[in-house]
Design a protein around this motif. Structure first.
Motif, PDB file in Angstrom:
ATOM      1  N   LEU A  40      56.196 -24.218 -76.495  1.00  0.00           N
ATOM      2  CA  LEU A  40      56.338 -25.565 -75.938  1.00  0.00           C
ATOM      3  C   LEU A  40      57.747 -26.060 -76.241  1.00  0.00           C
ATOM      4  N   LEU A 232      56.303 -23.504 -71.727  1.00  0.00           N
ATOM      5  CA  LEU A 232      56.114 -24.816 -71.103  1.00  0.00           C
ATOM      6  C   LEU A 232      57.294 -25.701 -71.482  1.00  0.00           C
ATOM      7  N   ALA A 248      58.328 -31.066 -65.754  1.00  0.00           N
ATOM      8  CA  ALA A 248      57.313 -30.183 -66.321  1.00  0.00           C
ATOM      9  C   ALA A 248      57.411 -28.842 -65.598  1.00  0.00           C
ATOM     10  N   LEU A 276      49.418 -31.107 -72.174  1.00  0.00           N
ATOM     11  CA  LEU A 276      50.131 -29.924 -72.641  1.00  0.00           C
ATOM     12  C   LEU A 276      49.409 -29.235 -73.786  1.00  0.00           C
TER      13      LEU A 276
END
Length: 749
Positions: A40, A232, A248, A276
């Motif tokens: 992330l 991500l 995103a 997320l």
């Protein structure tokens, strides 16, 4: 026997159609495990207009290969400051930092990160932050829930430390900056959270330099990513006001060239910051802490343009529209409320003088020209909200002076709609404008819902993706307009049918509206469908005349309860990610978190009641009805007596709008939107009824079609039309004996 069975049959019809609306949900795809590692990466403030192949080449290639979307970086506070965004990311719920902040600003505090060893870190403030979120905020978030769901997590940078810290403050593995070769660090745990920096300010040169620096960091992360990993990238927070939509991107096996979406938004190309954490766990195949997460796992869906520039233009344009909507919506509703209040004040003297006197003495009647002008203003006021919704079909937000372009487009649509109503067949009949306006309003909102609610998303009278309350289906204002429009249409049609068929007509039109409101394919508003069911039941019960007796009220209540129970039974059988508002609330009651849900709803009702201009519309409309229209000189009671189906429609609108606002956490907003349509039309119809209150049928005229004369024996075409309308709807008018004329109005029900 038939008369006794009719309420039962009508109740069964409404309930069956309402439950059918919830019986099927669109297939959004089930997220499956598709990665061994998840990274992330967050950049506070990163927007799609910061992304281009020259400034951010790595991010450009990542988006070209992966799936993209617009991220609503909503947290428990507004605006979402960087510390709030990172905490929300790690909580999977709307969280916030507990530092003091100025109005519209961020807390002046830094993140304290202690490193007692060379492996992990400690956040000494984490326990107080967790206590603050659970005890003082309405969402009951637990920062660190994501880290608690995996055995090991990595954090790079102070922002990432906030997201990766467990509830007691421990970060498993920590690096203050990204190492020269981060491959070993990123491969040491299944979950890595990386702070790539911040993009802030309004200066384009500064933003470009910051975005280029974040892109260079991202290039090192992608070069060192573990095998079979999902990366991500998200703009985790706002860095200025007002709030904006952010970047995103998901890149990994199974995430190629699509749009990102989740069941929390039900809108292709949109997801929330709270989605997320569930997405990371779903990709890793880890169980979800359902009681702690409010987000839902994101999935890629098709339909994205092959050209990345064309694809990026879509979320970038949505960001511009949402930003423009934020500044325009406030003044639009303020102007609307002011104009409708002023128009209500102007109508009062007309109501006092609208009743014409047949004798030689009496006040001078208002001229026809003034009455016609006021009628046009009332029609324009009633069409203001549907016109504002339709105005979003034009890209008014792309100009330099967005507010003025919106005003010009909306004014043009109001003028066009008013002209269409004025030139429509039957305009001279008492209920002609009411039926035409209700039909236009229902058509605008209904067609928008049937075509995907594109006008309501980020629309001035719709809902904003920045606020995060709704992303698809029917919004609060749209619900109010559809309730009022559909019930008035049902009442107008029912009034034109024989008395025995009126409940059937009202139920038919109302049930169609319930399906549109409640269907997850369309309006996706189960609480609104329940409220509308109650309104339809009340309207059907009294549309033939008479009062809302105990038995009628019992049948209306049973219909609403039956539909609520039906919704609950169907909704509770669905997977957690697919449940609607009713199912989620009942599930919360079952797992002990129902108190938070009730607290959030009551808080939302209070805040909306105090801050919304629609509250002024609702209160002003109710005051005009109660203190003027329902007085003996106001004309509304006479209108209700002649047209009982219209009385039923307006009563049902009040019931449905009140229930829908309270259940949806919108206070009087639904009632205000409905009142913006109903109250002007009620005033117009009352003016017309009063204008012909002293009209007489001429001796020897045929029943229901006798020629009516105005004051002094002047023939009046509208009087003839009203007499014919009353005769067709309520039976033949009484033909008086020679020399004893009587009013053409039917007896009060």
């Amino acid at each position: 026997m038939l008369r006794r069975l009719t309420p039962v049959l009508l109740t069964l019809v409404v309930v069956a159609l309402g439950i059918t609306a919830l019986a099927a949900r669109p297939d959004k795809g089930d997220p499956e495990r598709d990665a061994d590692f998840v990274v992330l990466a967050g950049v506070a403030g990163l927007r799609w207009d910061d992304v281009d192949p020259e400034t951010t080449p790595t991010l450009w290639r990542m988006a070209e290969e992966g799936s993209i979307g617009s991220l609503s970086a909503r947290s428990a506070h507004r605006p979402t400051c960087p510390v709030d965004g990172w905490l929300t990311l790690g909580a999977g719920n709307f969280a916030a930092w507990n530092g003091s902040r100025t109005a519209g600003g961020c807390p002046a505090t830094g993140v304290t990160v202690e490193q007692p060893d060379r492996i992990g870190a400690n956040l000494p403030d984490q326990e107080s932050v967790v206590a603050y979120n659970q005890d003082q905020l309405t969402w009951g978030a637990t920062p660190g829930s994501l880290a608690e769901s995996v055995r090991c997590s990595v954090a790079v940078g102070p922002g990432a430390a906030l997201a990766a810290a467990r509830p007691f403050g421990r970060v498993d593995r920590y690096a203050p900056v990204l190492p020269a070769d981060p491959a070993e660090l990123l491969g040491s745990c299944v979950l890595s959270i990386v702070d790539l920096g911040t993009v802030d300010g309004a200066d384009r040169a500064i933003r470009t330099a910051q975005a280029r620096q974040a892109d260079a960091q991202l290039a090192r992360v992608l070069a060192a990513r573990p095998p079979r990993s999902l990366v991500l990238l998200a703009g985790v927070s706002d860095t200025d006001t007002p709030s904006r939509l952010h970047v995103a991107v998901a890149n990994g096996p199974g995430w190629e060239q699509g749009w990102l979406t989740s069941s929390s938004t039900d809108r292709r190309g949109y997801l929330q910051l709270v989605d997320l954490a569930p997405t990371a766990l779903a990709a890793l195949g880890r169980p979800m802490p359902e009681r702690l997460f409010v987000g839902r796992a994101a999935v890629p869906v098709g339909g994205r343009p092959a050209d990345l520039r064309a694809a990026i233009d879509v979320p970038a344009d949505a960001d511009r529209e949402a930003g423009a909507r934020h500044s325009v919506a406030g003044w639009f509703f303020t102007v609307l409320a002011t104009a409708q209040v002023a128009l209500a004040v102007a109508v009062l003297p007309l109501l006092r003088r609208a009743r014409r006197h047949a004798g030689p003495h009496g006040p001078e009647p208002v001229t026809r020209r003034v009455v016609a002008a006021v009628e046009l203003l009332l029609i324009a006021a009633a069409l203001a909200v549907p016109a504002a919704l339709l105005a979003d079909a034009a890209p008014w937000w792309r100009g330099q002076h967005a507010a003025w372009w919106f005003a010009v487009v909306t004014a043009a649509l109001i003028v066009g709609g008013t002209a269409a109503v004025r030139l429509s067949p039957g305009h001279d009949r008492t209920l002609g404008p009411l039926g035409a306006v209700a039909g236009l309003a229902t058509l605008v909102v209904g067609v928008d819902v049937l075509t995907g609610s594109r006008l309501q998303l980020n629309g001035v009278v719709g809902y904003s993706a920045l606020e995060g309350g709704r992303y698809a289906g029917l919004g609060t204002v749209g619900l109010g307009v559809l309730i009022a429009g559909s019930l008035l249409c049902g009442g107008w049609l029912a009034q034109r049918t024989p008395r025995t068929w009126r409940p059937m007509v009202m139920v038919g039109v109302g049930s169609a509206a319930v399906v549109v409101v409640g269907s997850p394919y369309l309006g996706a508003d189960s609480t609104g469908a329940i409220a509308l069911t109650a309104g339809v039941s009340v309207a059907a019960a009294i549309c033939t005349g008479g009062w809302l007796t105990t038995s009628r009220l019992a049948w209306a209540t049973m219909a609403g309860l039956a539909l609520t129970i039906g919704f609950a039974m169907v909704d509770l059988r669905r997977p957690e990610a697919e449940r609607g508002a009713v199912g989620r609330f009942l599930a919360a009651l079952g797992d002990g978190t129902g108190g938070l849900a009730v607290h959030r709803s009551s808080t939302a009702n209070i805040e909306t009641l105090v801050n919304s201009p629609l509250t002024v519309l609702a209160v002003a409309g109710a005051a005009l009805v109660w203190f003027a229209l329902l007085r003996p000189w106001g004309g509304l009671m006479r209108l209700f007596g002649i047209y009982p189906a219209i009385r039923a429609a307006m009563a049902g609108t009040g019931v449905a709008a009140g229930i829908g606002g309270v259940l949806g956490g919108a206070a009087l907003d639904v009632a205000g939107a409905a009142g913006a349509l109903v109250v002007p039309m009620a005033a117009l119809a009352a003016l017309r009824v009063l204008d012909h209150a002293t009209d007489r049928t001429q001796p020897g005229a045929e029943a229901g079609t006798g020629t009516a004369g105005g004051p002094g024996g002047r023939p009046d075409a509208r009087s003839e039309a009203e007499a014919a309308e009353c005769g067709a709807a309520d039976g033949p008018a009484r033909v008086p004996a020679q020399g004893a004329p009587t009013s053409t109005a039917a007896p009060t029900a």
